[in-house]
Design a protein around this motif. Structure first.
Motif, PDB file in Angstrom:
ATOM      1  N   LEU A 190       0.827  -1.206   0.000  1.00  0.00           N
ATOM      2  CA  LEU A 190       0.000   0.000   0.000  1.00  0.00           C
ATOM      3  C   LEU A 190       0.864   1.260   0.000  1.00  0.00           C
ATOM      4  O   LEU A 190       0.525   2.256  -0.644  1.00  0.00           O
ATOM      5  N   GLN A 191       1.993   1.216   0.699  1.00  0.00           N
ATOM      6  CA  GLN A 191       2.909   2.366   0.694  1.00  0.00           C
ATOM      7  C   GLN A 191       3.495   2.585  -0.698  1.00  0.00           C
ATOM      8  O   GLN A 191       3.566   3.716  -1.172  1.00  0.00           O
ATOM      9  N   ARG A 192       3.896   1.513  -1.358  1.00  0.00           N
ATOM     10  CA  ARG A 192       4.413   1.626  -2.734  1.00  0.00           C
ATOM     11  C   ARG A 192       3.338   2.163  -3.673  1.00  0.00           C
ATOM     12  O   ARG A 192       3.602   3.017  -4.520  1.00  0.00           O
ATOM     13  N   GLN A 193       2.120   1.678  -3.510  1.00  0.00           N
ATOM     14  CA  GLN A 193       1.018   2.151  -4.341  1.00  0.00           C
ATOM     15  C   GLN A 193       0.783   3.644  -4.122  1.00  0.00           C
ATOM     16  O   GLN A 193       0.560   4.387  -5.078  1.00  0.00           O
ATOM     17  N   LEU A 194       0.848   4.085  -2.866  1.00  0.00           N
ATOM     18  CA  LEU A 194       0.634   5.508  -2.592  1.00  0.00           C
ATOM     19  C   LEU A 194       1.714   6.368  -3.240  1.00  0.00           C
ATOM     20  O   LEU A 194       1.416   7.423  -3.801  1.00  0.00           O
ATOM     21  N   TYR A 195       2.960   5.943  -3.186  1.00  0.00           N
ATOM     22  CA  TYR A 195       4.034   6.703  -3.841  1.00  0.00           C
ATOM     23  C   TYR A 195       3.795   6.806  -5.345  1.00  0.00           C
ATOM     24  O   TYR A 195       3.987   7.860  -5.946  1.00  0.00           O
ATOM     25  N   LEU A 196       3.345   5.709  -5.946  1.00  0.00           N
ATOM     26  CA  LEU A 196       3.038   5.720  -7.378  1.00  0.00           C
ATOM     27  C   LEU A 196       1.874   6.667  -7.680  1.00  0.00           C
ATOM     28  O   LEU A 196       1.942   7.484  -8.605  1.00  0.00           O
ATOM     29  N   LEU A 197       0.818   6.582  -6.891  1.00  0.00           N
ATOM     30  CA  LEU A 197      -0.342   7.453  -7.100  1.00  0.00           C
ATOM     31  C   LEU A 197       0.008   8.921  -6.852  1.00  0.00           C
ATOM     32  O   LEU A 197      -0.386   9.803  -7.627  1.00  0.00           O
ATOM     33  N   ALA A 198       0.753   9.181  -5.786  1.00  0.00           N
ATOM     34  CA  ALA A 198       1.145  10.567  -5.482  1.00  0.00           C
ATOM     35  C   ALA A 198       2.062  11.118  -6.565  1.00  0.00           C
ATOM     36  O   ALA A 198       1.920  12.280  -6.972  1.00  0.00           O
ATOM     37  N   GLY A 199       2.986  10.307  -7.040  1.00  0.00           N
ATOM     38  CA  GLY A 199       3.868  10.748  -8.124  1.00  0.00           C
ATOM     39  C   GLY A 199       3.096  11.031  -9.404  1.00  0.00           C
ATOM     40  O   GLY A 199       3.380  12.003 -10.114  1.00  0.00           O
ATOM     41  N   THR A 200       2.099  10.212  -9.685  1.00  0.00           N
ATOM     42  CA  THR A 200       1.259  10.433 -10.862  1.00  0.00           C
ATOM     43  C   THR A 200       0.467  11.725 -10.715  1.00  0.00           C
ATOM     44  O   THR A 200       0.397  12.532 -11.651  1.00  0.00           O
ATOM     45  N   MET A 201      -0.136  11.933  -9.539  1.00  0.00           N
ATOM     46  CA  MET A 201      -0.875  13.186  -9.300  1.00  0.00           C
ATOM     47  C   MET A 201       0.036  14.391  -9.453  1.00  0.00           C
ATOM     48  O   MET A 201      -0.349  15.398 -10.051  1.00  0.00           O
ATOM     49  N   LEU A 202       1.221  14.292  -8.908  1.00  0.00           N
ATOM     50  CA  LEU A 202       2.177  15.397  -8.995  1.00  0.00           C
ATOM     51  C   LEU A 202       2.544  15.675 -10.451  1.00  0.00           C
ATOM     52  O   LEU A 202       2.574  16.838 -10.880  1.00  0.00           O
ATOM     53  N   THR A 203       2.793  14.645 -11.221  1.00  0.00           N
ATOM     54  CA  THR A 203       3.128  14.815 -12.638  1.00  0.00           C
ATOM     55  C   THR A 203       1.980  15.468 -13.401  1.00  0.00           C
ATOM     56  O   THR A 203       2.188  16.392 -14.199  1.00  0.00           O
ATOM     57  N   LEU A 204       0.760  15.007 -13.155  1.00  0.00           N
ATOM     58  CA  LEU A 204      -0.410  15.564 -13.844  1.00  0.00           C
ATOM     59  C   LEU A 204      -0.614  17.039 -13.498  1.00  0.00           C
ATOM     60  O   LEU A 204      -0.833  17.868 -14.385  1.00  0.00           O
ATOM     61  N   THR A 205      -0.561  17.349 -12.214  1.00  0.00           N
ATOM     62  CA  THR A 205      -0.808  18.739 -11.802  1.00  0.00           C
ATOM     63  C   THR A 205       0.330  19.659 -12.229  1.00  0.00           C
ATOM     64  O   THR A 205       0.090  20.797 -12.626  1.00  0.00           O
ATOM     65  N   ALA A 206       1.559  19.179 -12.176  1.00  0.00           N
ATOM     66  CA  ALA A 206       2.696  20.002 -12.613  1.00  0.00           C
ATOM     67  C   ALA A 206       2.617  20.268 -14.113  1.00  0.00           C
ATOM     68  O   ALA A 206       2.916  21.383 -14.569  1.00  0.00           O
ATOM     69  N   THR A 207       2.194  19.266 -14.875  1.00  0.00           N
ATOM     70  CA  THR A 207       2.033  19.454 -16.321  1.00  0.00           C
ATOM     71  C   THR A 207       0.933  20.473 -16.609  1.00  0.00           C
ATOM     72  O   THR A 207       1.099  21.356 -17.460  1.00  0.00           O
ATOM     73  N   ALA A 208      -0.181  20.367 -15.893  1.00  0.00           N
ATOM     74  CA  ALA A 208      -1.273  21.335 -16.061  1.00  0.00           C
ATOM     75  C   ALA A 208      -0.801  22.737 -15.691  1.00  0.00           C
ATOM     76  O   ALA A 208      -1.122  23.716 -16.381  1.00  0.00           O
ATOM     77  N   PHE A 209      -0.018  22.849 -14.629  1.00  0.00           N
ATOM     78  CA  PHE A 209       0.525  24.138 -14.204  1.00  0.00           C
ATOM     79  C   PHE A 209       1.419  24.723 -15.296  1.00  0.00           C
ATOM     80  O   PHE A 209       1.304  25.891 -15.659  1.00  0.00           O
ATOM     81  N   ALA A 210       2.291  23.887 -15.853  1.00  0.00           N
ATOM     82  CA  ALA A 210       3.189  24.349 -16.920  1.00  0.00           C
ATOM     83  C   ALA A 210       2.400  24.785 -18.155  1.00  0.00           C
ATOM     84  O   ALA A 210       2.735  25.799 -18.779  1.00  0.00           O
ATOM     85  N   LEU A 211       1.349  24.056 -18.489  1.00  0.00           N
ATOM     86  CA  LEU A 211       0.502  24.441 -19.617  1.00  0.00           C
ATOM     87  C   LEU A 211      -0.173  25.785 -19.356  1.00  0.00           C
ATOM     88  O   LEU A 211      -0.322  26.603 -20.261  1.00  0.00           O
ATOM     89  N   GLY A 212      -0.602  25.998 -18.119  1.00  0.00           N
ATOM     90  CA  GLY A 212      -1.231  27.267 -17.765  1.00  0.00           C
ATOM     91  C   GLY A 212      -0.267  28.429 -17.916  1.00  0.00           C
ATOM     92  O   GLY A 212      -0.630  29.504 -18.431  1.00  0.00           O
ATOM     93  N   ILE A 213       0.971  28.231 -17.503  1.00  0.00           N
ATOM     94  CA  ILE A 213       1.985  29.280 -17.674  1.00  0.00           C
ATOM     95  C   ILE A 213       2.247  29.506 -19.165  1.00  0.00           C
ATOM     96  O   ILE A 213       2.356  30.650 -19.626  1.00  0.00           O
ATOM     97  N   THR A 214       2.280  28.427 -19.927  1.00  0.00           N
ATOM     98  CA  THR A 214       2.485  28.540 -21.375  1.00  0.00           C
ATOM     99  C   THR A 214       1.356  29.317 -22.025  1.00  0.00           C
ATOM    100  O   THR A 214       1.606  30.196 -22.883  1.00  0.00           O
ATOM    101  N   ALA A 215       0.119  29.032 -21.639  1.00  0.00           N
ATOM    102  CA  ALA A 215      -1.038  29.730 -22.220  1.00  0.00           C
ATOM    103  C   ALA A 215      -0.945  31.232 -21.966  1.00  0.00           C
ATOM    104  O   ALA A 215      -1.332  32.030 -22.809  1.00  0.00           O
TER     105      ALA A 215
END
Length: 156
Positions: free
Chosen positions: A128-153
């Motif tokens: 469950l700890q490994r799964q959480l790290y994977l899920l948290a890393g995925t969330m971080l990647t998604l939100t950081a990408t959205a943030f970068a797109l917003g700055i680009t826009a």
């Protein structure tokens, strides 16, 4: 530019600042937890897995509604920006899909993963700890990408 145009531009700039600030708060909070808090908890507690899990649960307790409020504010300011910026609608659409996906993962972590983790046996916990790290890393990647797109826009 006339007075109404200046006012609209000023309102748009303020909205962009608020929207980007909220997104930065979500990205920053996740990055801090993932790369600072979790490793320090692991180091501090060492082999005391029970103690680490107990403190992790205390730290996480009561945060889901704060994060949901943050997500709602990001969504509302994003919708307002879309209404003001028709030229870059596709960027806002991609951001929305990324943030909706991250929100879905957040929902899963908050209402499915954490209850399982709280009641997990010592043998179940590492997976469950490994799964959480994977899920948290995925969330971080998604939100950081959205943030970068917003700055680009904002610069197109």
């Amino acid at each position: 530019m006339n007075t109404a145009g200046v006012r609209l531009r000023g309102m748009t700039v303020l909205l962009v600042i608020v929207h980007a600030g909220l997104a930065a708060a979500w990205v920053g909070g996740m990055a801090y937890s993932l790369f600072v808090v979790q490793p320090k908890l692991k180091k501090f507690f060492g082999a005391d897995e029970e103690g680490r899990e107990a403190l992790t649960a205390v730290i996480a307790s009561g945060n889901r509604y704060k994060v949901l409020g943050l997500i709602a504010a990001i969504a509302l300011t994003g919708i307002a920006l879309l209404l003001l910026d028709h030229d870059h609608w596709w960027i806002h659409l991609v951001k929305a899909v990324l943030l909706l996906t991250a929100t879905t993962i957040f929902w899963y972590v908050s209402w499915r993963h954490w209850p399982r983790r709280v009641f997990a046996t010592a043998a179940e916990r590492p997976a469950l700890q490994r799964q959480l790290y994977l899920l948290a890393g995925t969330m971080l990647t998604l939100t950081a990408t959205a943030f970068a797109l917003g700055i680009t826009a904002g610069h197109l």
